[in-house]
Design a protein around this motif. Structure first.
Motif, short mmCIF file in Angstrom:
data_model
loop_
_atom_site.label_atom_id
_atom_site.label_comp_id
_atom_site.label_asym_id
_atom_site.label_seq_id
_atom_site.Cartn_x
_atom_site.Cartn_y
_atom_site.Cartn_z
N UNK A 111 81.69 12.53 64.32
CA UNK A 111 81.12 11.56 63.37
C UNK A 111 81.83 10.22 63.50
N UNK A 112 83.17 10.25 63.47
CA UNK A 112 83.94 9.01 63.55
C UNK A 112 83.71 8.29 64.87
N UNK A 113 83.64 9.06 65.97
CA UNK A 113 83.44 8.45 67.28
C UNK A 113 82.05 7.81 67.36
N UNK A 114 81.04 8.49 66.81
CA UNK A 114 79.69 7.92 66.82
C UNK A 114 79.63 6.63 66.00
N UNK B 58 76.62 3.47 65.61
CA UNK B 58 75.39 4.10 65.14
C UNK B 58 75.13 3.73 63.68
N UNK B 59 73.88 3.74 63.31
CA UNK B 59 73.50 3.38 61.95
C UNK B 59 73.34 4.60 61.05
N UNK B 60 73.25 5.78 61.66
CA UNK B 60 73.09 7.00 60.85
C UNK B 60 73.60 8.22 61.59
N UNK B 61 74.07 9.19 60.84
CA UNK B 61 74.53 10.46 61.42
C UNK B 61 74.05 11.56 60.49
N UNK B 62 73.09 12.36 60.97
CA UNK B 62 72.51 13.41 60.15
C UNK B 62 72.43 14.71 60.94
N UNK B 63 72.38 15.80 60.21
CA UNK B 63 72.41 17.12 60.82
C UNK B 63 71.00 17.68 61.00
N UNK B 64 70.82 18.41 62.09
CA UNK B 64 69.55 19.10 62.29
C UNK B 64 69.35 20.12 61.18
N UNK B 65 68.11 20.34 60.84
CA UNK B 65 67.81 21.21 59.72
C UNK B 65 67.33 20.41 58.52
N UNK B 66 67.45 19.08 58.63
CA UNK B 66 66.98 18.20 57.58
C UNK B 66 65.45 18.30 57.47
N UNK B 67 64.93 18.12 56.27
CA UNK B 67 63.48 18.17 56.08
C UNK B 67 62.83 16.92 56.68
N UNK C 159 78.94 15.53 55.30
CA UNK C 159 79.83 15.00 56.33
C UNK C 159 80.67 13.85 55.79
N UNK C 160 80.06 13.00 54.97
CA UNK C 160 80.80 11.89 54.38
C UNK C 160 81.94 12.41 53.51
N UNK C 161 81.66 13.46 52.73
CA UNK C 161 82.70 14.04 51.86
C UNK C 161 83.84 14.61 52.69
N UNK C 162 83.50 15.26 53.81
CA UNK C 162 84.53 15.84 54.67
C UNK C 162 85.38 14.75 55.31
N UNK C 163 84.75 13.65 55.73
CA UNK C 163 85.49 12.55 56.32
C UNK C 163 86.46 11.93 55.33
N UNK C 164 86.01 11.74 54.08
CA UNK C 164 86.88 11.18 53.05
C UNK C 164 88.05 12.10 52.77
N UNK C 165 87.78 13.41 52.80
CA UNK C 165 88.86 14.38 52.59
C UNK C 165 89.88 14.31 53.71
N UNK C 166 89.39 14.19 54.94
CA UNK C 166 90.29 14.10 56.08
C UNK C 166 91.16 12.84 56.00
N UNK C 167 90.52 11.72 55.60
CA UNK C 167 91.25 10.46 55.55
C UNK C 167 92.27 10.43 54.42
N UNK C 168 92.04 11.23 53.37
CA UNK C 168 92.92 11.21 52.21
C UNK C 168 94.13 12.13 52.36
#
Length: 220
Positions: free
Chosen positions: A93-96, A101-110, A132-141
């Protein structure tokens, strides 16, 4: 709407690609699919020749999605890229995002949600799947992290092989990728871990981040 949003879809699985195209094209007069592809080279060519408004890109395509992003950056393209992938790796996610990139979303989305995100990105908004955003914030904190924690799973695997004494050819054979792709990964790993060569990488203590180093040169 006078001009529909022009979208190109790049995914190496034909059935998945067809499903994405159907999902975003169904009942959406403001969105039209103008091209599709299956490899990094085809993604770059689609942007070069068609200049779609939005490119939906899977990171795991042959040739690697990140390689395509780097090439498109050199082209100074106007297309906005949305990564649509199965990878939940924070490093990916961070590398993308670093590649613009303007968006990062997971397959399986409607399909309806995907169309809404396409519209939002076309309006110059940026979007990352909430989980994913929540996980990134957790990693950064986290107060302290291992140096290797900034690597994606594939990058960490390559580091492990380097520390076992494998050359680029051995790594390519083990991971079933090209030596050129290994070199691209190595350059990214050098930058992330702030090392200058394979020797520094091999002896780096993963328990702590290294001191800043000069920019990495060509990978040999």
């Amino acid at each position: 709407m006078l001009h529909p949003i022009r979208v190109a879809v790049v995914d190496d699985h034909p059935l998945v690609r067809e499903g994405i195209i159907h999902a975003i094209g169904a009942s959406a007069e403001d969105i039209t699919v103008v091209g599709e592809g299956a490899t990094a080279a085809e993604a770059v060519e689609l942007v070069r020749t068609l200049a779609p408004d939005i490119l939906l890109l899977d990171l795991s395509i042959p040739g690697l999605g990140l390689v395509a992003l780097e090439e498109m950056a050199r082209m100074q393209f106007q297309t906005r890229v949305i990564v649509l992938t199965a990878s939940e790796d924070s490093g990916d996610v961070m590398e993308a995002l670093r590649h613009g990139v303007s968006g990062y979303i997971l397959k399986g989305i409607r399909g309806s949600d995907l169309k809404d995100i396409i519209r939002r990105v076309h309006r110059s908004e940026r979007y990352v799947s909430p989980e994913l955003a929540a996980r990134m914030l957790s990693d950064l904190s986290r107060p302290s992290v291992r140096a290797d924690d900034c690597l994606s799973r594939r990058e960490a695997e390559i580091v492990r092989l380097v520390r076992q004494g494998c050359c680029n050819k051995d790594i390519a054979k083990h991971l079933d990728i090209s030596e050129k792709t290994v070199k691209h990964y190595m350059t990214t790993i050098f930058r992330k871990l702030e090392v200058r060569n394979r020797t520094e990488l091999a002896v780096l203590n993963p328990a702590s981040r290294p001191a800043p180093a000069q920019a990495a040169g060509p990978v040999i």
